[in-house]
Design a protein around this motif. Structure first.
Motif, PDB file in Angstrom:
ATOM      1  N   UNK A   1       0.823  -1.202   0.028  1.00  0.00           N
ATOM      2  CA  UNK A   1      -0.078  -0.074  -0.085  1.00  0.00           C
ATOM      3  C   UNK A   1       0.673   1.087  -0.029  1.00  0.00           C
ATOM      4  N   UNK A   2       1.908   1.114   0.536  1.00  0.00           N
ATOM      5  CA  UNK A   2       2.956   2.367   0.485  1.00  0.00           C
ATOM      6  C   UNK A   2       3.465   2.521  -0.562  1.00  0.00           C
ATOM      7  N   UNK A   3       3.476   1.644  -1.463  1.00  0.00           N
ATOM      8  CA  UNK A   3       4.080   1.858  -2.854  1.00  0.00           C
ATOM      9  C   UNK A   3       5.473   1.162  -2.857  1.00  0.00           C
ATOM     10  N   UNK A   4       5.715   0.128  -1.882  1.00  0.00           N
ATOM     11  CA  UNK A   4       6.810  -0.724  -2.207  1.00  0.00           C
ATOM     12  C   UNK A   4       6.892  -1.740  -3.499  1.00  0.00           C
ATOM     13  N   UNK A   5       7.734  -1.872  -4.322  1.00  0.00           N
ATOM     14  CA  UNK A   5       7.544  -2.751  -5.324  1.00  0.00           C
ATOM     15  C   UNK A   5       7.321  -4.162  -5.105  1.00  0.00           C
ATOM     16  N   UNK A   6       6.808  -5.253  -5.864  1.00  0.00           N
ATOM     17  CA  UNK A   6       6.308  -6.401  -5.389  1.00  0.00           C
ATOM     18  C   UNK A   6       7.584  -7.118  -4.973  1.00  0.00           C
ATOM     19  N   UNK A   7       8.609  -7.202  -5.928  1.00  0.00           N
ATOM     20  CA  UNK A   7       9.641  -7.864  -5.666  1.00  0.00           C
ATOM     21  C   UNK A   7      10.583  -7.670  -4.431  1.00  0.00           C
TER      22      UNK A   7
ATOM     23  N   UNK B   1       9.269  -5.927  -2.025  1.00  0.00           N
ATOM     24  CA  UNK B   1       8.380  -6.280  -0.632  1.00  0.00           C
ATOM     25  C   UNK B   1       8.650  -7.827  -0.321  1.00  0.00           C
ATOM     26  N   UNK B   2       8.671  -8.569  -1.263  1.00  0.00           N
ATOM     27  CA  UNK B   2       8.872 -10.108  -1.349  1.00  0.00           C
ATOM     28  C   UNK B   2      10.186 -10.488  -0.404  1.00  0.00           C
ATOM     29  N   UNK B   3      11.336  -9.627  -1.060  1.00  0.00           N
ATOM     30  CA  UNK B   3      12.578 -10.130  -0.513  1.00  0.00           C
ATOM     31  C   UNK B   3      12.777  -9.846   0.693  1.00  0.00           C
ATOM     32  N   UNK B   4      12.259  -8.471   0.986  1.00  0.00           N
ATOM     33  CA  UNK B   4      12.404  -7.864   2.303  1.00  0.00           C
ATOM     34  C   UNK B   4      11.572  -8.213   3.372  1.00  0.00           C
ATOM     35  N   UNK B   5      10.460  -8.774   3.300  1.00  0.00           N
ATOM     36  CA  UNK B   5       9.373  -9.047   4.185  1.00  0.00           C
ATOM     37  C   UNK B   5       8.980 -10.488   4.257  1.00  0.00           C
ATOM     38  N   UNK B   6       9.170 -11.252   3.066  1.00  0.00           N
ATOM     39  CA  UNK B   6       8.642 -12.740   3.158  1.00  0.00           C
ATOM     40  C   UNK B   6       9.688 -13.655   3.307  1.00  0.00           C
ATOM     41  N   UNK B   7      10.970 -13.369   2.397  1.00  0.00           N
ATOM     42  CA  UNK B   7      11.948 -14.336   2.314  1.00  0.00           C
ATOM     43  C   UNK B   7      12.528 -14.570   3.767  1.00  0.00           C
TER      44      UNK B   7
END
Length: 270
Positions: free
Chosen positions: A169-175, A177-183
């Protein structure tokens, strides 16, 4: 209950620390050259000069067990580390891939998980041929499906988490955001599983070596030492028993540490 769990954890950690020290600095603990033969000292029982006795060639069993820790632990850590990375990559991609791709990867993974890890490793060694390198490859390939399954489940769960949605929502690109928060979250779950996996990998590698598919004599390796003493078990039990005890203690200790860490990760601290 918590006190017993902590006692088990510290005991297991102490065992792993001793095994790790033997793997890193075997010369400090060993009392003899593990390859030195002395025919006149063959099949001596455990005593003050040879703590674990000697084998058919007069080699010190204790020193061979100490030096064997490096090879057995090395294969276990290497195979588990590679399997963790491969499982992280494949499982994470499956978790965010389109449904047809995800379904295909998971069906293949389910087929591999339907067979025991040791059987998969045995088939791989049969295809690649015997040898320590091929054993490491076989154990790695056999362990990957478990990590793929967990990584896929964790990826799908974390991808829907509130902090990931907030980042988007804050505009972080998908990739990113995935690397930073999911991985990182997926990697944390896999790391706990890997603690148990190290013990399983050591046991699988020792089993393959016992069958004659790993290192060859006179290499000090726990599984190979087990095989070397089976024909004289009634006469010289110590040749096989002490490597077997080393394998058992290491695998049980790694499993205990892994299970306690998993319980804490799941919030079961009582």
């Amino acid at each position: 209950m918590r006190g017993a769990r902590n006692a088990a954890l510290w005991t297991a950690a102490a065992v792993l620390a001793v095994v790790a020290f033997a793997a890193v600095a075997p010369g400090v603990l060993a009392t003899h050259d593990p390859l030195q033969t002395e025919v006149r000292a063959a099949l001596l029982p455990p005593g003050t000069e040879h703590f674990f006795g000697t084998d058919q060639s007069g080699r010190d069993v204790y020193s061979r067990v100490v030096y064997g820790a490096g090879r057995s632990i090395g294969i276990g850590i290497l195979a588990t580390g590679i399997a963790l990375v491969a499982g992280l990559v494949v499982g994470s991609l499956a978790g965010i891939a389109p449904r047809p791709v995800d379904a295909t990867l998971m069906r293949v993974n389910d087929v591999l998980m339907a067979f025991p890890e040791f059987l998969v490793a045995l088939v791989v060694v049969a295809l690649l041929g015997p040898g320590p390198v091929n054993i490491a490859i076989a154990v790695t390939l056999a362990a990957v499906p478990v990590y793929v399954r967990l990584a896929r489940v964790q990826t799908r769960t974390l991808a829907l988490a509130e902090h990931v949605e907030a980042a988007r929502i804050l505009g972080v690109p998908a990739i990113p955001a995935f690397v930073r928060h999911v991985v990182p979250g997926v990697l944390g779950s896999l790391s706990v599983l890997a603690t148990i996996g190290i013990g399983s990998s050591i046991l699988a590698a020792a089993g393959l070596s016992f069958l004659g598919l790993g290192p060859s004599e006179p290499t000090p390796e726990w599984g190979l030492m087990l095989a070397g003493g089976r024909n004289v078990l009634g006469q010289a039990w110590w040749i096989s028993v002490f490597p077997g005890v080393a394998i058992t203690l290491t695998v049980v200790a790694a499993t205990v540490v892994g299970r306690v860490l998993r319980a804490r990760a799941d919030g079961r601290n009582s």
